[in-house]
Design a protein around this motif. Structure first.
Motif, mmCIF file in Angstrom:
data_model
loop_
_atom_site.group_PDB
_atom_site.id
_atom_site.type_symbol
_atom_site.label_atom_id
_atom_site.label_comp_id
_atom_site.label_asym_id
_atom_site.label_seq_id
_atom_site.Cartn_x
_atom_site.Cartn_y
_atom_site.Cartn_z
ATOM 1 N N HIS A 108 0.837 -1.198 0.000
ATOM 2 C CA HIS A 108 0.000 0.000 0.000
ATOM 3 C C HIS A 108 0.878 1.256 0.000
ATOM 4 C CE1 HIS A 108 -3.520 2.438 0.720
ATOM 5 N NE2 HIS A 108 -2.870 3.048 1.685
ATOM 6 N N VAL A 109 0.504 2.223 -0.808
ATOM 7 C CA VAL A 109 1.232 3.483 -0.900
ATOM 8 C C VAL A 109 0.642 4.455 0.122
ATOM 9 C CG1 VAL A 109 1.818 5.425 -2.391
ATOM 10 C CG2 VAL A 109 1.681 3.133 -3.336
ATOM 11 N N THR A 110 1.477 4.956 1.011
ATOM 12 C CA THR A 110 0.995 5.913 2.006
ATOM 13 C C THR A 110 0.735 7.255 1.331
ATOM 14 O OG1 THR A 110 3.260 6.499 2.574
ATOM 15 C CG2 THR A 110 2.206 4.822 3.925
ATOM 16 N N PRO A 111 -0.305 7.961 1.762
ATOM 17 C CA PRO A 111 -0.605 9.264 1.157
ATOM 18 C C PRO A 111 0.558 10.242 1.323
ATOM 19 C CG PRO A 111 -2.436 8.517 2.515
ATOM 20 C CD PRO A 111 -1.291 7.589 2.768
ATOM 21 N N CYS A 112 0.922 10.890 0.236
ATOM 22 C CA CYS A 112 1.993 11.886 0.241
ATOM 23 C C CYS A 112 1.790 12.782 -0.976
ATOM 24 C CB CYS A 112 3.364 11.218 0.234
ATOM 25 S SG CYS A 112 3.684 10.175 -1.189
ATOM 26 N N SER A 113 2.617 13.797 -1.075
ATOM 27 C CA SER A 113 2.512 14.682 -2.245
ATOM 28 C C SER A 113 3.012 13.940 -3.485
ATOM 29 C CB SER A 113 3.344 15.946 -2.025
ATOM 30 O OG SER A 113 4.717 15.649 -2.108
ATOM 31 N N LEU A 114 2.616 14.408 -4.646
ATOM 32 C CA LEU A 114 3.038 13.756 -5.879
ATOM 33 C C LEU A 114 4.547 13.862 -6.083
ATOM 34 C CD1 LEU A 114 0.170 14.654 -8.362
ATOM 35 C CD2 LEU A 114 0.565 12.527 -7.129
ATOM 36 N N ARG A 115 5.129 14.947 -5.652
ATOM 37 C CA ARG A 115 6.589 15.104 -5.754
ATOM 38 C C ARG A 115 7.296 14.036 -4.917
ATOM 39 N NH1 ARG A 115 8.192 20.851 -5.017
ATOM 40 N NH2 ARG A 115 7.849 20.873 -7.241
ATOM 41 N N GLU A 116 6.813 13.831 -3.688
ATOM 42 C CA GLU A 116 7.399 12.792 -2.833
ATOM 43 C C GLU A 116 7.167 11.408 -3.431
ATOM 44 O OE1 GLU A 116 6.022 13.089 1.236
ATOM 45 O OE2 GLU A 116 6.089 15.271 1.107
ATOM 46 N N LEU A 117 5.966 11.192 -3.962
ATOM 47 C CA LEU A 117 5.644 9.902 -4.560
ATOM 48 C C LEU A 117 6.588 9.596 -5.717
ATOM 49 C CD1 LEU A 117 3.779 7.438 -4.719
ATOM 50 C CD2 LEU A 117 2.322 8.769 -6.255
ATOM 51 N N ARG A 118 6.845 10.561 -6.572
ATOM 52 C CA ARG A 118 7.771 10.358 -7.701
ATOM 53 C C ARG A 118 9.154 9.938 -7.208
ATOM 54 N NH1 ARG A 118 5.829 15.429 -9.372
ATOM 55 N NH2 ARG A 118 3.991 15.133 -10.659
ATOM 56 N N LYS A 119 9.643 10.607 -6.158
ATOM 57 C CA LYS A 119 10.962 10.271 -5.606
ATOM 58 C C LYS A 119 10.981 8.865 -5.030
ATOM 59 C CE LYS A 119 12.329 14.962 -4.358
ATOM 60 N NZ LYS A 119 12.592 15.883 -3.251
ATOM 61 N N ILE A 120 9.926 8.511 -4.295
ATOM 62 C CA ILE A 120 9.852 7.182 -3.673
ATOM 63 C C ILE A 120 9.817 6.095 -4.741
ATOM 64 C CG2 ILE A 120 8.335 5.664 -2.334
ATOM 65 C CD1 ILE A 120 7.490 8.229 -0.758
ATOM 66 N N VAL A 121 8.978 6.282 -5.757
ATOM 67 C CA VAL A 121 8.843 5.282 -6.819
ATOM 68 C C VAL A 121 10.149 5.144 -7.582
ATOM 69 C CG1 VAL A 121 7.671 4.765 -9.001
ATOM 70 C CG2 VAL A 121 6.348 5.565 -7.030
ATOM 71 N N ARG A 122 10.742 6.259 -7.967
ATOM 72 C CA ARG A 122 11.997 6.219 -8.719
ATOM 73 C C ARG A 122 13.093 5.527 -7.903
ATOM 74 N NH1 ARG A 122 13.548 8.502 -13.319
ATOM 75 N NH2 ARG A 122 11.653 9.747 -13.460
ATOM 76 N N ALA A 123 13.175 5.834 -6.618
ATOM 77 C CA ALA A 123 14.206 5.231 -5.765
ATOM 78 C C ALA A 123 14.012 3.725 -5.615
ATOM 79 C CB ALA A 123 14.189 5.898 -4.392
ATOM 80 N N ASP A 124 12.775 3.250 -5.700
ATOM 81 C CA ASP A 124 12.525 1.822 -5.555
ATOM 82 C C ASP A 124 12.659 1.063 -6.874
ATOM 83 O OD1 ASP A 124 11.890 -0.306 -3.775
ATOM 84 O OD2 ASP A 124 9.851 -0.357 -4.565
ATOM 85 N N VAL A 125 12.283 1.688 -7.984
ATOM 86 C CA VAL A 125 12.258 0.997 -9.274
ATOM 87 C C VAL A 125 13.619 1.005 -9.972
ATOM 88 C CG1 VAL A 125 11.253 1.096 -11.597
ATOM 89 C CG2 VAL A 125 9.793 1.346 -9.600
ATOM 90 N N GLU A 126 14.358 2.083 -9.875
ATOM 91 C CA GLU A 126 15.651 2.162 -10.578
ATOM 92 C C GLU A 126 16.582 1.001 -10.235
ATOM 93 O OE1 GLU A 126 17.077 6.142 -9.890
ATOM 94 O OE2 GLU A 126 16.192 6.852 -11.766
ATOM 95 N N PRO A 127 16.775 0.661 -8.947
ATOM 96 C CA PRO A 127 17.663 -0.473 -8.655
ATOM 97 C C PRO A 127 17.161 -1.811 -9.213
ATOM 98 C CG PRO A 127 17.244 0.809 -6.667
ATOM 99 C CD PRO A 127 16.345 1.339 -7.726
ATOM 100 N N LEU A 128 15.836 -1.983 -9.299
ATOM 101 C CA LEU A 128 15.292 -3.221 -9.863
ATOM 102 C C LEU A 128 15.703 -3.386 -11.325
ATOM 103 C CD1 LEU A 128 11.667 -3.192 -8.374
ATOM 104 C CD2 LEU A 128 13.638 -4.516 -7.592
ATOM 105 N N PHE A 129 15.660 -2.291 -12.083
ATOM 106 C CA PHE A 129 16.063 -2.356 -13.490
ATOM 107 C C PHE A 129 17.579 -2.326 -13.653
ATOM 108 C CE2 PHE A 129 11.708 -0.739 -14.619
ATOM 109 C CZ PHE A 129 11.350 -1.849 -15.366
#
Length: 118
Positions: A92-113
């Protein structure tokens, strides 16, 4: 800049293509996302996304997640191994601003790829 595009050939479209990736059971996990992958017979890396409403209830959140994941894939597409990749949101994604969400997603997905760069 032809290297940073996301053509139709680089996407998974059919449910059978997703099912093939899930059936292979090869998985890498991050904090929020799971990367499922399997080899394909094509000369191209392809991406599929599974962002469930149960984990990201707002459509704005789901669309932002998809946009960021596609952008990460788009910039690495030509260097990735020739596999089918499916990114699935498993927490589940905790509510946050879209700017924070972009940073969180990018930080989690980049290492996977990054582990699949050739």
């Amino acid at each position: 800049m032809s290297s940073a595009n996301y053509p139709k050939e680089a996407r998974l479209h059919r449910p059978s293509e997703f099912a093939n990736v899930f059936a292979n059971r090869r998985v890498t996990r991050g904090a929020l996302f799971t990367l499922h992958y399997c080899p394909n017979q094509l000369e191209i890396a392809r991406l599929g996304l599974v962002i469930a409403k149960k984990n990201a209830s707002r459509s704005v959140t789901r669309n932002t997640i998809k946009r960021v994941v596609r952008d990460v894939f788009r910039h690495r597409r030509l260097q990735l191994s020739h596999k089918d990749y499916v990114i699935r949101l498993h927490r589940h994604v905790t509510p946050c601003s879209l700017r924070e969400l972009r940073k969180i997603v990018r930080a989690d997905v980049e290492p996977l790829f990054d582990q699949w760069l050739a």
